[in-house]
Design an enzyme around this catalytic site. Structure first.
Site, short mmCIF file in Angstrom:
data_model
loop_
_atom_site.label_atom_id
_atom_site.label_comp_id
_atom_site.label_asym_id
_atom_site.label_seq_id
_atom_site.Cartn_x
_atom_site.Cartn_y
_atom_site.Cartn_z
N LYS A 1 1.03 -3.93 5.82
CA LYS A 1 -0.11 -3.09 6.15
C LYS A 1 -0.77 -3.60 7.44
O LYS A 1 -0.75 -2.93 8.45
CB LYS A 1 -1.08 -3.00 4.97
CG LYS A 1 -0.48 -2.17 3.82
CD LYS A 1 -0.75 -2.77 2.47
CE LYS A 1 0.00 -2.22 1.30
NZ LYS A 1 0.15 -0.79 1.11
N ASP B 1 -5.52 -10.62 -4.28
CA ASP B 1 -4.46 -9.83 -3.64
C ASP B 1 -5.12 -9.12 -2.47
O ASP B 1 -5.91 -8.21 -2.65
CB ASP B 1 -3.89 -8.82 -4.65
CG ASP B 1 -2.85 -7.90 -4.02
OD1 ASP B 1 -2.59 -8.01 -2.81
OD2 ASP B 1 -2.29 -7.07 -4.76
N TRP C 1 -2.98 -1.57 -8.77
CA TRP C 1 -2.32 -2.83 -8.45
C TRP C 1 -2.87 -3.98 -9.29
O TRP C 1 -2.13 -4.86 -9.72
CB TRP C 1 -2.40 -3.13 -6.95
CG TRP C 1 -1.64 -2.09 -6.17
CD1 TRP C 1 -2.16 -1.09 -5.41
CD2 TRP C 1 -0.21 -1.92 -6.13
NE1 TRP C 1 -1.16 -0.30 -4.90
CE2 TRP C 1 0.05 -0.78 -5.31
CE3 TRP C 1 0.87 -2.60 -6.70
CZ2 TRP C 1 1.34 -0.32 -5.05
CZ3 TRP C 1 2.16 -2.15 -6.43
CH2 TRP C 1 2.39 -1.02 -5.63
#
Lengths: 359, 359
Positions: free
Chosen positions: A195, A171, A102
């Site tokens: 999540k 992030d 990511w």
């Protein structure tokens, strides 16, 4: 109830009490005679939901008034582009620390907008740890320094955040609200909700007001943080149902005792699974180096692909769902976000023990 | 059930049968032991939802295989930016026909990316009609011609689409699926879901594959149509619950008899309300000129601001919700999207008659 033990990496488990509340009022929210999905985003009834989500998040994470909380769309992937669009220009440099796939994606979008610099990376070890060897306190012309606080694919997590002279951007898609934070270490935190915060479709952004001031001016309206901050995330129609679900999840966290209690449980849950790995005489091998281990995603391999397949299949038959690892690591992954119970982790650890004995 | 008559402009009414279905399976979708919100977007169970929504939309709107159907985030507002980012460059011109505030917003984003041209506008009459005096068949260097098929604020609607040599792009946020269409007249259709398709948080894009081929190359990954088309809208985590709701709404439309039957009902509903206006001896005045009247948003004014306030208030006491007009038009607006029943329109017409008699 026939519910399974859900170890999905995201979208992931949602507290059953939250789902029950949503179910109960799905056709008639708070005596409005409408579903929360049918409310105008300009109505008082929705406004309360929206501002409740915002103030609960501020309360639970101790977010100072010098920060704005935004509810956007497009997930972390849109943030990868919005961040350089807003903050990178011809005169500065965007610094990235790569700790997983990511981070790489975030970097690759920034390259489209200006100069970037990879300050550190653990790619050469297939991201088994969080990079440690770097100096971030004298970055030149820094637009920002970007990190990924938890790496879902590799199962690693920053346990201490870097000190830096640059605006620090993180992030936190896969570990926001999982542990106590000192928000003032950061200038911008973003997280897709799917999540720890609720369903997919809403992205939370916590941004220092000072940083918004510095943003580039010629950004498309909908991609400018300024737009959303000045309109309390109501510039355009927000994803109202996803924000409502977020508000219920935040209420649930508060009822559980807040982030400190959630963090305690998360550490306990992770310990249960890491013990099952460490006490397996090498049958299960953790992907992450011990000091970089994530409390959210426990990644491990088995002695062979056949055993891995059998493990996932037999686990499923035992109602333990979502345990396949990502293809770039192989093996297995148990995602144990906030809504995954201690009981679920105990069941899984027990299953791991039994599976090992059998094979 | 205590449900109200919902005339909200969007987010708006959702069929009660759809809400009941969602409610029934909110904790355990299709025997998975999980909420649809908790499914991995890479799982087979979610894949079926995703592809079911896509194929139902193709079936209901007769979308040829030469088009892709995409499920994006960010609403029409993000499309305003994505369209010029993908299709406007240094060598072409983006043409816009202005029929309301949303057309203006779309134009204003395009201006940030290249040359634009306003081919026609009805702004000088406060958008009481759809522009008619223009020639669109010999547009020079046209990147595209953009129209807004229905204008929620002003209550006007295109009843015949322009013939043009340019790729035709239409914002159909407020009337998609309300009437039969010849998709092949268009190169790109987009619509936020929150009026006729479901909850807010998902945007439907119907795009000709030929047009995707022509897109600019250096667009941020997440803002490129090519990205989403090549990954079946699963490049990043989609708003899974919103797409699930969309699939239920599409199933409902099919069960009702498809778009032809929905169109018939919508015309009947609009007629009921326009009759109430036209037969009021001037007490209610329609904002839109008769031939531009929308079948989705019925806008009208009353003799005074006091009466308007009283109307909205008394309507609310009669469980008729969401009737305030937009501030740029004033007066009242009844949004009668697909999920608003004929009965609801009859109740409103009856109320209009009684209110007029009383005042």
């Amino acid at each position: 109830m026939d519910r399974v033990y859900n170890f999905n990496a995201g979208p992931a488990a949602i507290p059953v009490e939250v789902l029950q509340k949503a179910q109960g009022e799905l056709l008639n929210f708070n005596h409005t005679g409408m579903s929360v999905m049918e409310l105008s985003h300009r109505s008082q009834a929705y406004d309360e939901v929206h501002n409740n989500a915002k103030s609960l998040l501020k309360e639970l994470l101790n977010i100072p008034d010098s920060y704005d909380v935004l509810f956007l769309q497009g997930g972390a992937s849109l943030q990868f582009a919005m961040i350089p669009m807003n903050f990178l220009n011809n005169e500065n440099i965007a610094y990235y620390i790569l700790s997983g796939a990511w981070s790489e994606k975030a970097l690759s979008e920034a390259k489209k907008f200006g100069e970037t610099n990879v300050l550190a990376s653990s790619k050469e070890s297939n991201y088994t740890h969080i990079p440690k060897q770097f100096e971030a306190n004298s970055l030149q012309n820094a637009a920002y320094l970007h990190i990924t606080s938890n790496n879902t694919i590799f199962g690693t997590q920053w346990h201490e955040f870097p000190s830096t002279n640059a605006p620090l951007i993180a992030d936190m898609s896969s570990d926001i609200l999982s542990r106590e934070l000192n928000i003032e270490q950061f200038d911008l935190i973003y997280a897709g909700a799917q999540k720890n915060l609720g369903p997919s479709g809403v992205t939370v952004v916590i941004i220092k007001k000072d940083l918004i001031e510095k943003a580039n001016k010629n950004v498309p309206t909908i991609l400018s943080y300024q737009t959303h901050a000045s309109k309390n995330s109501l510039y355009n129609t927000p994803p109202t149902f996803a924000i409502y679900m977020l508000s219920l999840v935040l209420e649930w966290v508060k009822e559980q005792g807040g982030v400190a209690e959630i963090e305690r449980r998360n550490k306990q849950k992770a310990q249960i699974l890491y013990n099952a790995i460490d006490e397996s005489d090498g049958f299960y091998k953790g992907h992450a180096e011990k000091e970089s281990r994530s409390f959210m995603n426990v990644t491990f391999t088995l002695p062979s692909d056949e055993l891995t397949k059998a493990f996932v299949q037999e686990a499923k038959e035992n109602r333990l769902i979502g345990l396949s690892g990502h293809r770039s690591v192989g093996g297995c992954r148990a995602s144990i976000y906030n809504a995954v119970t201690i009981e679920a982790c105990e069941k899984l650890a027990q299953f791991m023990k039994e599976f090992r004995k059998k094979h």
